[in-house]
Design a protein around this motif. Structure first.
Motif, PDB file in Angstrom:
ATOM      1  N   LEU A 195       0.826  -1.216   0.000  1.00 12.89           N
ATOM      2  CA  LEU A 195       0.000   0.000   0.000  1.00 12.89           C
ATOM      3  C   LEU A 195       0.860   1.265   0.000  1.00 12.89           C
ATOM      4  O   LEU A 195       0.568   2.219  -0.722  1.00 12.89           O
ATOM      5  N   LEU A 196       1.919   1.254   0.794  1.00 17.11           N
ATOM      6  CA  LEU A 196       2.776   2.445   0.847  1.00 17.11           C
ATOM      7  C   LEU A 196       3.489   2.679  -0.480  1.00 17.11           C
ATOM      8  O   LEU A 196       3.600   3.825  -0.940  1.00 17.11           O
ATOM      9  N   ILE A 197       3.954   1.612  -1.105  1.00 17.25           N
ATOM     10  CA  ILE A 197       4.588   1.772  -2.409  1.00 17.25           C
ATOM     11  C   ILE A 197       3.554   2.213  -3.443  1.00 17.25           C
ATOM     12  O   ILE A 197       3.850   3.042  -4.315  1.00 17.25           O
ATOM     13  N   ALA A 198       2.340   1.703  -3.356  1.00 16.83           N
ATOM     14  CA  ALA A 198       1.281   2.111  -4.288  1.00 16.83           C
ATOM     15  C   ALA A 198       0.985   3.603  -4.158  1.00 16.83           C
ATOM     16  O   ALA A 198       0.792   4.294  -5.159  1.00 16.83           O
ATOM     17  N   VAL A 199       0.966   4.117  -2.932  1.00 11.76           N
ATOM     18  CA  VAL A 199       0.749   5.551  -2.721  1.00 11.76           C
ATOM     19  C   VAL A 199       1.868   6.349  -3.395  1.00 11.76           C
ATOM     20  O   VAL A 199       1.616   7.339  -4.085  1.00 11.76           O
ATOM     21  N   ASN A 200       3.094   5.896  -3.203  1.00 12.93           N
ATOM     22  CA  ASN A 200       4.236   6.566  -3.811  1.00 12.93           C
ATOM     23  C   ASN A 200       4.140   6.555  -5.338  1.00 12.93           C
ATOM     24  O   ASN A 200       4.350   7.575  -5.990  1.00 12.93           O
ATOM     25  N   CYS A 201       3.812   5.409  -5.899  1.00 10.96           N
ATOM     26  CA  CYS A 201       3.710   5.286  -7.359  1.00 10.96           C
ATOM     27  C   CYS A 201       2.572   6.139  -7.909  1.00 10.96           C
ATOM     28  O   CYS A 201       2.709   6.759  -8.966  1.00 10.96           O
ATOM     29  N   TYR A 202       1.466   6.186  -7.207  1.00  8.82           N
ATOM     30  CA  TYR A 202       0.338   7.002  -7.648  1.00  8.82           C
ATOM     31  C   TYR A 202       0.721   8.481  -7.663  1.00  8.82           C
ATOM     32  O   TYR A 202       0.397   9.210  -8.593  1.00  8.82           O
ATOM     33  N   PHE A 203       1.419   8.904  -6.622  1.00  9.25           N
ATOM     34  CA  PHE A 203       1.837  10.302  -6.529  1.00  9.25           C
ATOM     35  C   PHE A 203       2.724  10.690  -7.717  1.00  9.25           C
ATOM     36  O   PHE A 203       2.599  11.779  -8.267  1.00  9.25           O
ATOM     37  N   TYR A 204       3.624   9.791  -8.097  1.00  6.44           N
ATOM     38  CA  TYR A 204       4.546  10.058  -9.195  1.00  6.44           C
ATOM     39  C   TYR A 204       3.985   9.619 -10.558  1.00  6.44           C
ATOM     40  O   TYR A 204       4.709   9.613 -11.543  1.00  6.44           O
ATOM     41  N   ASN A 205       2.725   9.234 -10.580  1.00  5.90           N
ATOM     42  CA  ASN A 205       2.041   8.837 -11.808  1.00  5.90           C
ATOM     43  C   ASN A 205       2.728   7.655 -12.503  1.00  5.90           C
ATOM     44  O   ASN A 205       2.800   7.584 -13.725  1.00  5.90           O
ATOM     45  N   ALA A 206       3.229   6.729 -11.700  1.00  8.51           N
ATOM     46  CA  ALA A 206       3.846   5.504 -12.215  1.00  8.51           C
ATOM     47  C   ALA A 206       2.784   4.409 -12.134  1.00  8.51           C
ATOM     48  O   ALA A 206       2.700   3.670 -11.151  1.00  8.51           O
ATOM     49  N   ILE A 207       1.969   4.321 -13.149  1.00  7.86           N
ATOM     50  CA  ILE A 207       0.777   3.471 -13.098  1.00  7.86           C
ATOM     51  C   ILE A 207       1.098   1.966 -13.073  1.00  7.86           C
ATOM     52  O   ILE A 207       0.496   1.240 -12.280  1.00  7.86           O
ATOM     53  N   PRO A 208       2.006   1.427 -13.895  1.00  7.28           N
ATOM     54  CA  PRO A 208       2.261  -0.021 -13.829  1.00  7.28           C
ATOM     55  C   PRO A 208       2.706  -0.510 -12.444  1.00  7.28           C
ATOM     56  O   PRO A 208       2.129  -1.473 -11.921  1.00  7.28           O
TER      57      PRO A 208
END
Length: 89
Positions: A43-56
């Motif tokens: 979940l924490l990595i998903a939040v980070n990826c979402y913030f940086y628009n790294a969808i995959p």
């Protein structure tokens, strides 16, 4: 805000690495901790990826968290059934 998101992402990565290390120990009491570490790490990595628009990687880590949630749910149901029927493990 960016610093907080970076800290969350790195913390999530650390949680997942610790969870993997706990599975290598092969001690059953640590496996439960690993499930929760996988859940929160993903979940924490998903939040980070979402913030940086790294969808995959966002989708990958979201699915990682869903799998961890299902594993936790399954193990709780198994434990409840065993408590009712006095399973020995």
């Amino acid at each position: 805000m960016e610093l907080l998101i970076d800290i969350l992402g790195w913390s999530g990565s650390g949680f997942i690495i610790i969870a993997y290390a706990l599975t290598l120990i092969e001690n059953k009491k640590y496996l439960d901790y690993g499930k929760y570490l996988n859940l929160f790490g993903g979940l924490l990595i998903a939040v980070n990826c979402y913030f940086y628009n790294a969808i995959p990687p966002f989708v990958t880590n979201l699915l990682w968290s869903v799998i961890a949630t299902l594993t936790i749910y399954k193990s709780r149901n198994t434990n409840e059934k065993c408590n009712k029927t006095q399973c020995l493990t």
